[in-house]
Enzyme design. Structure first.
Site, PDB file in Angstrom:
ATOM      1  N   ARG A   1       0.843  -1.180   0.000  1.00  0.00           N
ATOM      2  CA  ARG A   1       0.000   0.000   0.000  1.00  0.00           C
ATOM      3  C   ARG A   1       0.888   1.242   0.000  1.00  0.00           C
ATOM      4  O   ARG A   1       1.865   1.321   0.760  1.00  0.00           O
ATOM      5  CB  ARG A   1      -0.908   0.009   1.235  1.00  0.00           C
ATOM      6  CG  ARG A   1      -2.089  -0.975   1.140  1.00  0.00           C
ATOM      7  CD  ARG A   1      -3.103  -0.514   0.122  1.00  0.00           C
ATOM      8  NE  ARG A   1      -4.294  -1.367   0.033  1.00  0.00           N
ATOM      9  CZ  ARG A   1      -4.402  -2.404  -0.774  1.00  0.00           C
ATOM     10  NH1 ARG A   1      -3.377  -2.752  -1.557  1.00  0.00           N
ATOM     11  NH2 ARG A   1      -5.514  -3.112  -0.826  1.00  0.00           N
TER      12      ARG A   1
ATOM     13  N   GLU B   1      -3.921   7.467  -5.512  1.00  0.00           N
ATOM     14  CA  GLU B   1      -4.145   6.659  -6.705  1.00  0.00           C
ATOM     15  C   GLU B   1      -5.458   7.056  -7.364  1.00  0.00           C
ATOM     16  O   GLU B   1      -6.450   7.245  -6.666  1.00  0.00           O
ATOM     17  CB  GLU B   1      -4.168   5.156  -6.338  1.00  0.00           C
ATOM     18  CG  GLU B   1      -2.839   4.652  -5.818  1.00  0.00           C
ATOM     19  CD  GLU B   1      -2.860   3.161  -5.527  1.00  0.00           C
ATOM     20  OE1 GLU B   1      -3.873   2.482  -5.823  1.00  0.00           O
ATOM     21  OE2 GLU B   1      -1.864   2.663  -4.983  1.00  0.00           O
TER      22      GLU B   1
ATOM     23  N   HIS C   1      -0.955   0.015  -9.958  1.00  0.00           N
ATOM     24  CA  HIS C   1      -1.578  -0.919  -9.021  1.00  0.00           C
ATOM     25  C   HIS C   1      -2.079  -2.159  -9.754  1.00  0.00           C
ATOM     26  O   HIS C   1      -3.254  -2.526  -9.690  1.00  0.00           O
ATOM     27  CB  HIS C   1      -2.720  -0.235  -8.268  1.00  0.00           C
ATOM     28  CG  HIS C   1      -3.034  -0.896  -6.959  1.00  0.00           C
ATOM     29  ND1 HIS C   1      -3.479  -0.221  -5.851  1.00  0.00           N
ATOM     30  CD2 HIS C   1      -2.979  -2.197  -6.585  1.00  0.00           C
ATOM     31  CE1 HIS C   1      -3.700  -1.072  -4.855  1.00  0.00           C
ATOM     32  NE2 HIS C   1      -3.388  -2.277  -5.285  1.00  0.00           N
TER      33      HIS C   1
HETATM   34  C1  8YV Z   1      -6.381  -4.564  -6.010  1.00  0.00           C
HETATM   35  C2  8YV Z   1      -5.081  -5.198  -4.047  1.00  0.00           C
HETATM   36  O1  8YV Z   1      -6.281  -3.340  -5.440  1.00  0.00           O
HETATM   37  O2  8YV Z   1      -6.054  -7.211  -3.379  1.00  0.00           O
HETATM   38  C3  8YV Z   1      -5.604  -6.101  -3.005  1.00  0.00           C
HETATM   39  O3  8YV Z   1      -5.542  -5.694  -1.826  1.00  0.00           O
HETATM   40  O4  8YV Z   1      -4.481  -4.212  -3.749  1.00  0.00           O
HETATM   41  C4  8YV Z   1      -5.276  -5.469  -5.503  1.00  0.00           C
HETATM   42  O5  8YV Z   1      -5.547  -6.770  -5.717  1.00  0.00           O
HETATM   43  C5  8YV Z   1      -7.719  -5.069  -5.643  1.00  0.00           C
HETATM   44  O6  8YV Z   1      -7.884  -6.284  -6.242  1.00  0.00           O
HETATM   45  C6  8YV Z   1      -8.799  -4.050  -6.126  1.00  0.00           C
HETATM   46  O7  8YV Z   1      -9.716  -4.640  -6.960  1.00  0.00           O
END
Ligand code: 8YV
Length: 325
Positions: free
Chosen positions: A237, A266, A285
């Site tokens: 993150r 983001e 991301h």
């Molecule tokens: C994507 C993620 O942000 O799974 C998570 O925590 O950060 C990523 O896989 C998520 O899938 C948003 O759809």
């Protein structure tokens, strides 16, 4: 009449049908305050939520007195007020296992692309700059046999260690809340405090969730503790890193380069200083963003919600105490 569920992330047709077999599904683009006001009765009657990146906070829960389960298509859940959900006995479900290998692949991609300047030199080829045998101004740095320091030895950290150890002969250092016997046995990983990890690692790889404790965990002091030849990688993150301190460290040559898949804001603003630095690889991301894995995550989240609302939860629940009445 089937129980009402709000879906705020698009699903493949077969998974939408699977959900609709159990619930009255209403698809919304947003669950923000404006949407709550516009669809007040829908929110008041819904027993389930399914989506991912949008905030689920106490204010929303006030509008959803019938809510019994929220299911996120993600492993991270920092956008959910877990205390507020638990206080209202709302089960929060996530998808912790189905994306591990893909996110570890993404991190290894960042390690290699950043070390070898793959994005930068590929762009130079496209611009026609490859007119003769390349010289040192095209060179990157080796990855194999270099030391990888992993901050956060969870499922993804373990999968990353596997790739680095067996694929690239990299010695592994790690820091985590507790020792990890499997990492130490399988990859000869060495547990160390963060200061030692930062001082001794050639690649510092951050795989931590965002919590009150991890916010800005990596800042000016930590970047100054790294080797000037170190490459910093983050795919957990963004706010775990003080981004202004990262930019300063990159500009000052306190670290060699950074490979980033997550950011404090983001989408990353187009005028971000990070995008002006040649020694930064910035991805949008995409950690879990493959067709296969995102389908599997969505399927897992759909089944999580069905199980939670049918009282059959055995796994993937963030706050299982709410399930025991
Ligand atoms: C994507 C993620 O942000 O799974 C998570 O925590 O950060 C990523 O896989 C998520 O899938 C948003 O759809």
């Amino acid at each position: 009449m089937k129980p009402s569920v709000i879906l705020y992330k698009s699903l493949p047709d077969d998974l939408l049908t699977r959900l609709q077999n159990h619930f009255e599904v209403t698809e919304l683009d947003s669950i923000n305050a404006e949407s709550q006001a516009k669809h007040a009765q829908l929110f008041a009657n819904a027993v389930g939520l399914l989506g991912s990146s949008q905030n689920v906070d106490a204010a929303l829960l006030e509008k959803m007195p019938q809510l019994r389960a929220a299911s996120t298509i993600s492993v991270g859940y920092d956008n959910f007020d877990v205390n507020a959900l638990t206080a209202r006995k709302v089960a929060l479900m996530h998808t912790p296992t189905v994306l591990t290998e893909t996110v570890a692949d993404t991190m290894m991609t960042l390690v290699l692309a950043t070390a070898r300047r793959a994005v930068e030199v590929a762009e130079r080829v496209k611009k026609g700059e490859w007119q003769q045998s390349i010289g040192p101004d095209w060179f990157g740095i080796d990855v194999h046999h270099k030391t990888m320091g992993i901050i956060g030895m969870g499922r993804i950290g373990l999968a990353l260690a596997q790739r680095a150890h067996f694929g690239f002969s990299m010695p592994i250092l790690y820091n985590a809340r507790r020792h990890h016997a499997e990492a130490e046995e399988r990859f000869n990983a060495r547990y160390c405090d963060i200061d030692t990890l930062l001082a001794e690692s050639d690649f510092v790889c951050l795989v931590l969730p965002l919590t009150d404790e991890t916010h800005h965990l990596i800042g000016e002091k930590q970047f100054k503790a790294m080797k000037s030849t170190a490459v910093f990688i983050n795919a957990g993150r963004g706010p775990v890193v003080d981004e202004q301190a990262l930019i300063a460290a990159l500009k000052a040559g306190e670290i060699h380069a950074a490979g980033l898949d997550v950011f404090e804001q983001e989408p990353l603003p187009v005028d971000s200083e990070l995008l002006k630095l040649p020694n930064v690889v910035a991805l949008p991301h995409i950690g879990s963003a493959t067709h296969e894995t995102r389908y599997n995550m969505a399927a897992c989240a759909v089944d999580n919600l069905i199980d939670a609302l049918n009282g059959k939860v055995e796994k993937n629940c963030v706050n299982p105490q709410v399930l025991n009445g």
